[in-house]
Design an enzyme around this catalytic site. Sequence first.
Site, short mmCIF file in Angstrom:
data_model
loop_
_atom_site.label_atom_id
_atom_site.label_comp_id
_atom_site.label_asym_id
_atom_site.label_seq_id
_atom_site.Cartn_x
_atom_site.Cartn_y
_atom_site.Cartn_z
CG ASN A 195 6.18 3.07 -44.73
OD1 ASN A 195 6.96 3.55 -43.91
ND2 ASN A 195 6.38 3.17 -46.04
CB CYS A 196 6.73 0.47 -39.90
SG CYS A 196 7.95 -0.21 -41.05
#
EC number: 2.3.1.135
Length: 233
Positions: free
Chosen positions: A163-164
């Site tokens: 994810n980010c």
Amino acid sequence: TMKNPVPQAASLLLEKLLLLVHVRPLPAGSGGETPPAAAPGYYDTSCFKRGDLLEVPRTLFIHFGIYLGENRVAHLMPDILPAFTGDRRQIQQVVTNKRLILGVITKTASIRVDTVEDFAYGGSILVNHMDRLFEDQVLGSEEAARRAEKLVGATAYSLLWNNCEHFVTYCRYGAPVSFQTDKFCETLKMIIRDQRSVLASVLVGLASIVCLGLAPCTTLPTIFIPFFLWMAG
């Protein structure tokens, strides 16, 4: 009287899923589209340096990006569109919630470059707030920015594994980690340990199948954990 633990656990699970999915709250009547972000110049970018790790706290999650200079931020966003088109003009448009949610479901995303305004979406920005957690592991600012630039483009997405936060920690600290993922996993353990939360355990299992795919490691726990909790209860 004691409140029913199942709806509470299910609500907690939903909040944690939203935390990792990065769904943005939309105003009534928006039709699922992302409303306009802050106007250009809303943020003072003079205090940002190339390679800085920008952190935007939300109500249920934190979004991360790497500042590239000249009001540009590289960040990872779930997005279904890169799976269907290579048209950069379409992909570069601000990601709507529909595109984002479909990207999560299909595990597709893009590392994109947006303005600070589009990245922050009106939220407050913390700069290099995670440095304190990594001490001597901080890479040079130029190295962090170059890593981010090399990764720009379509990529696989995973709520738990890519994810980010994984993106920015790899760029600035050299190791992809996610503290939000750790908290999420701890929440799942708490729900599963609660013998009264059989229904919540089923929801956890179904969510893991949707997000991580149909496999023995996701399907078998979905069947056996609720069964054993039910028997124990």
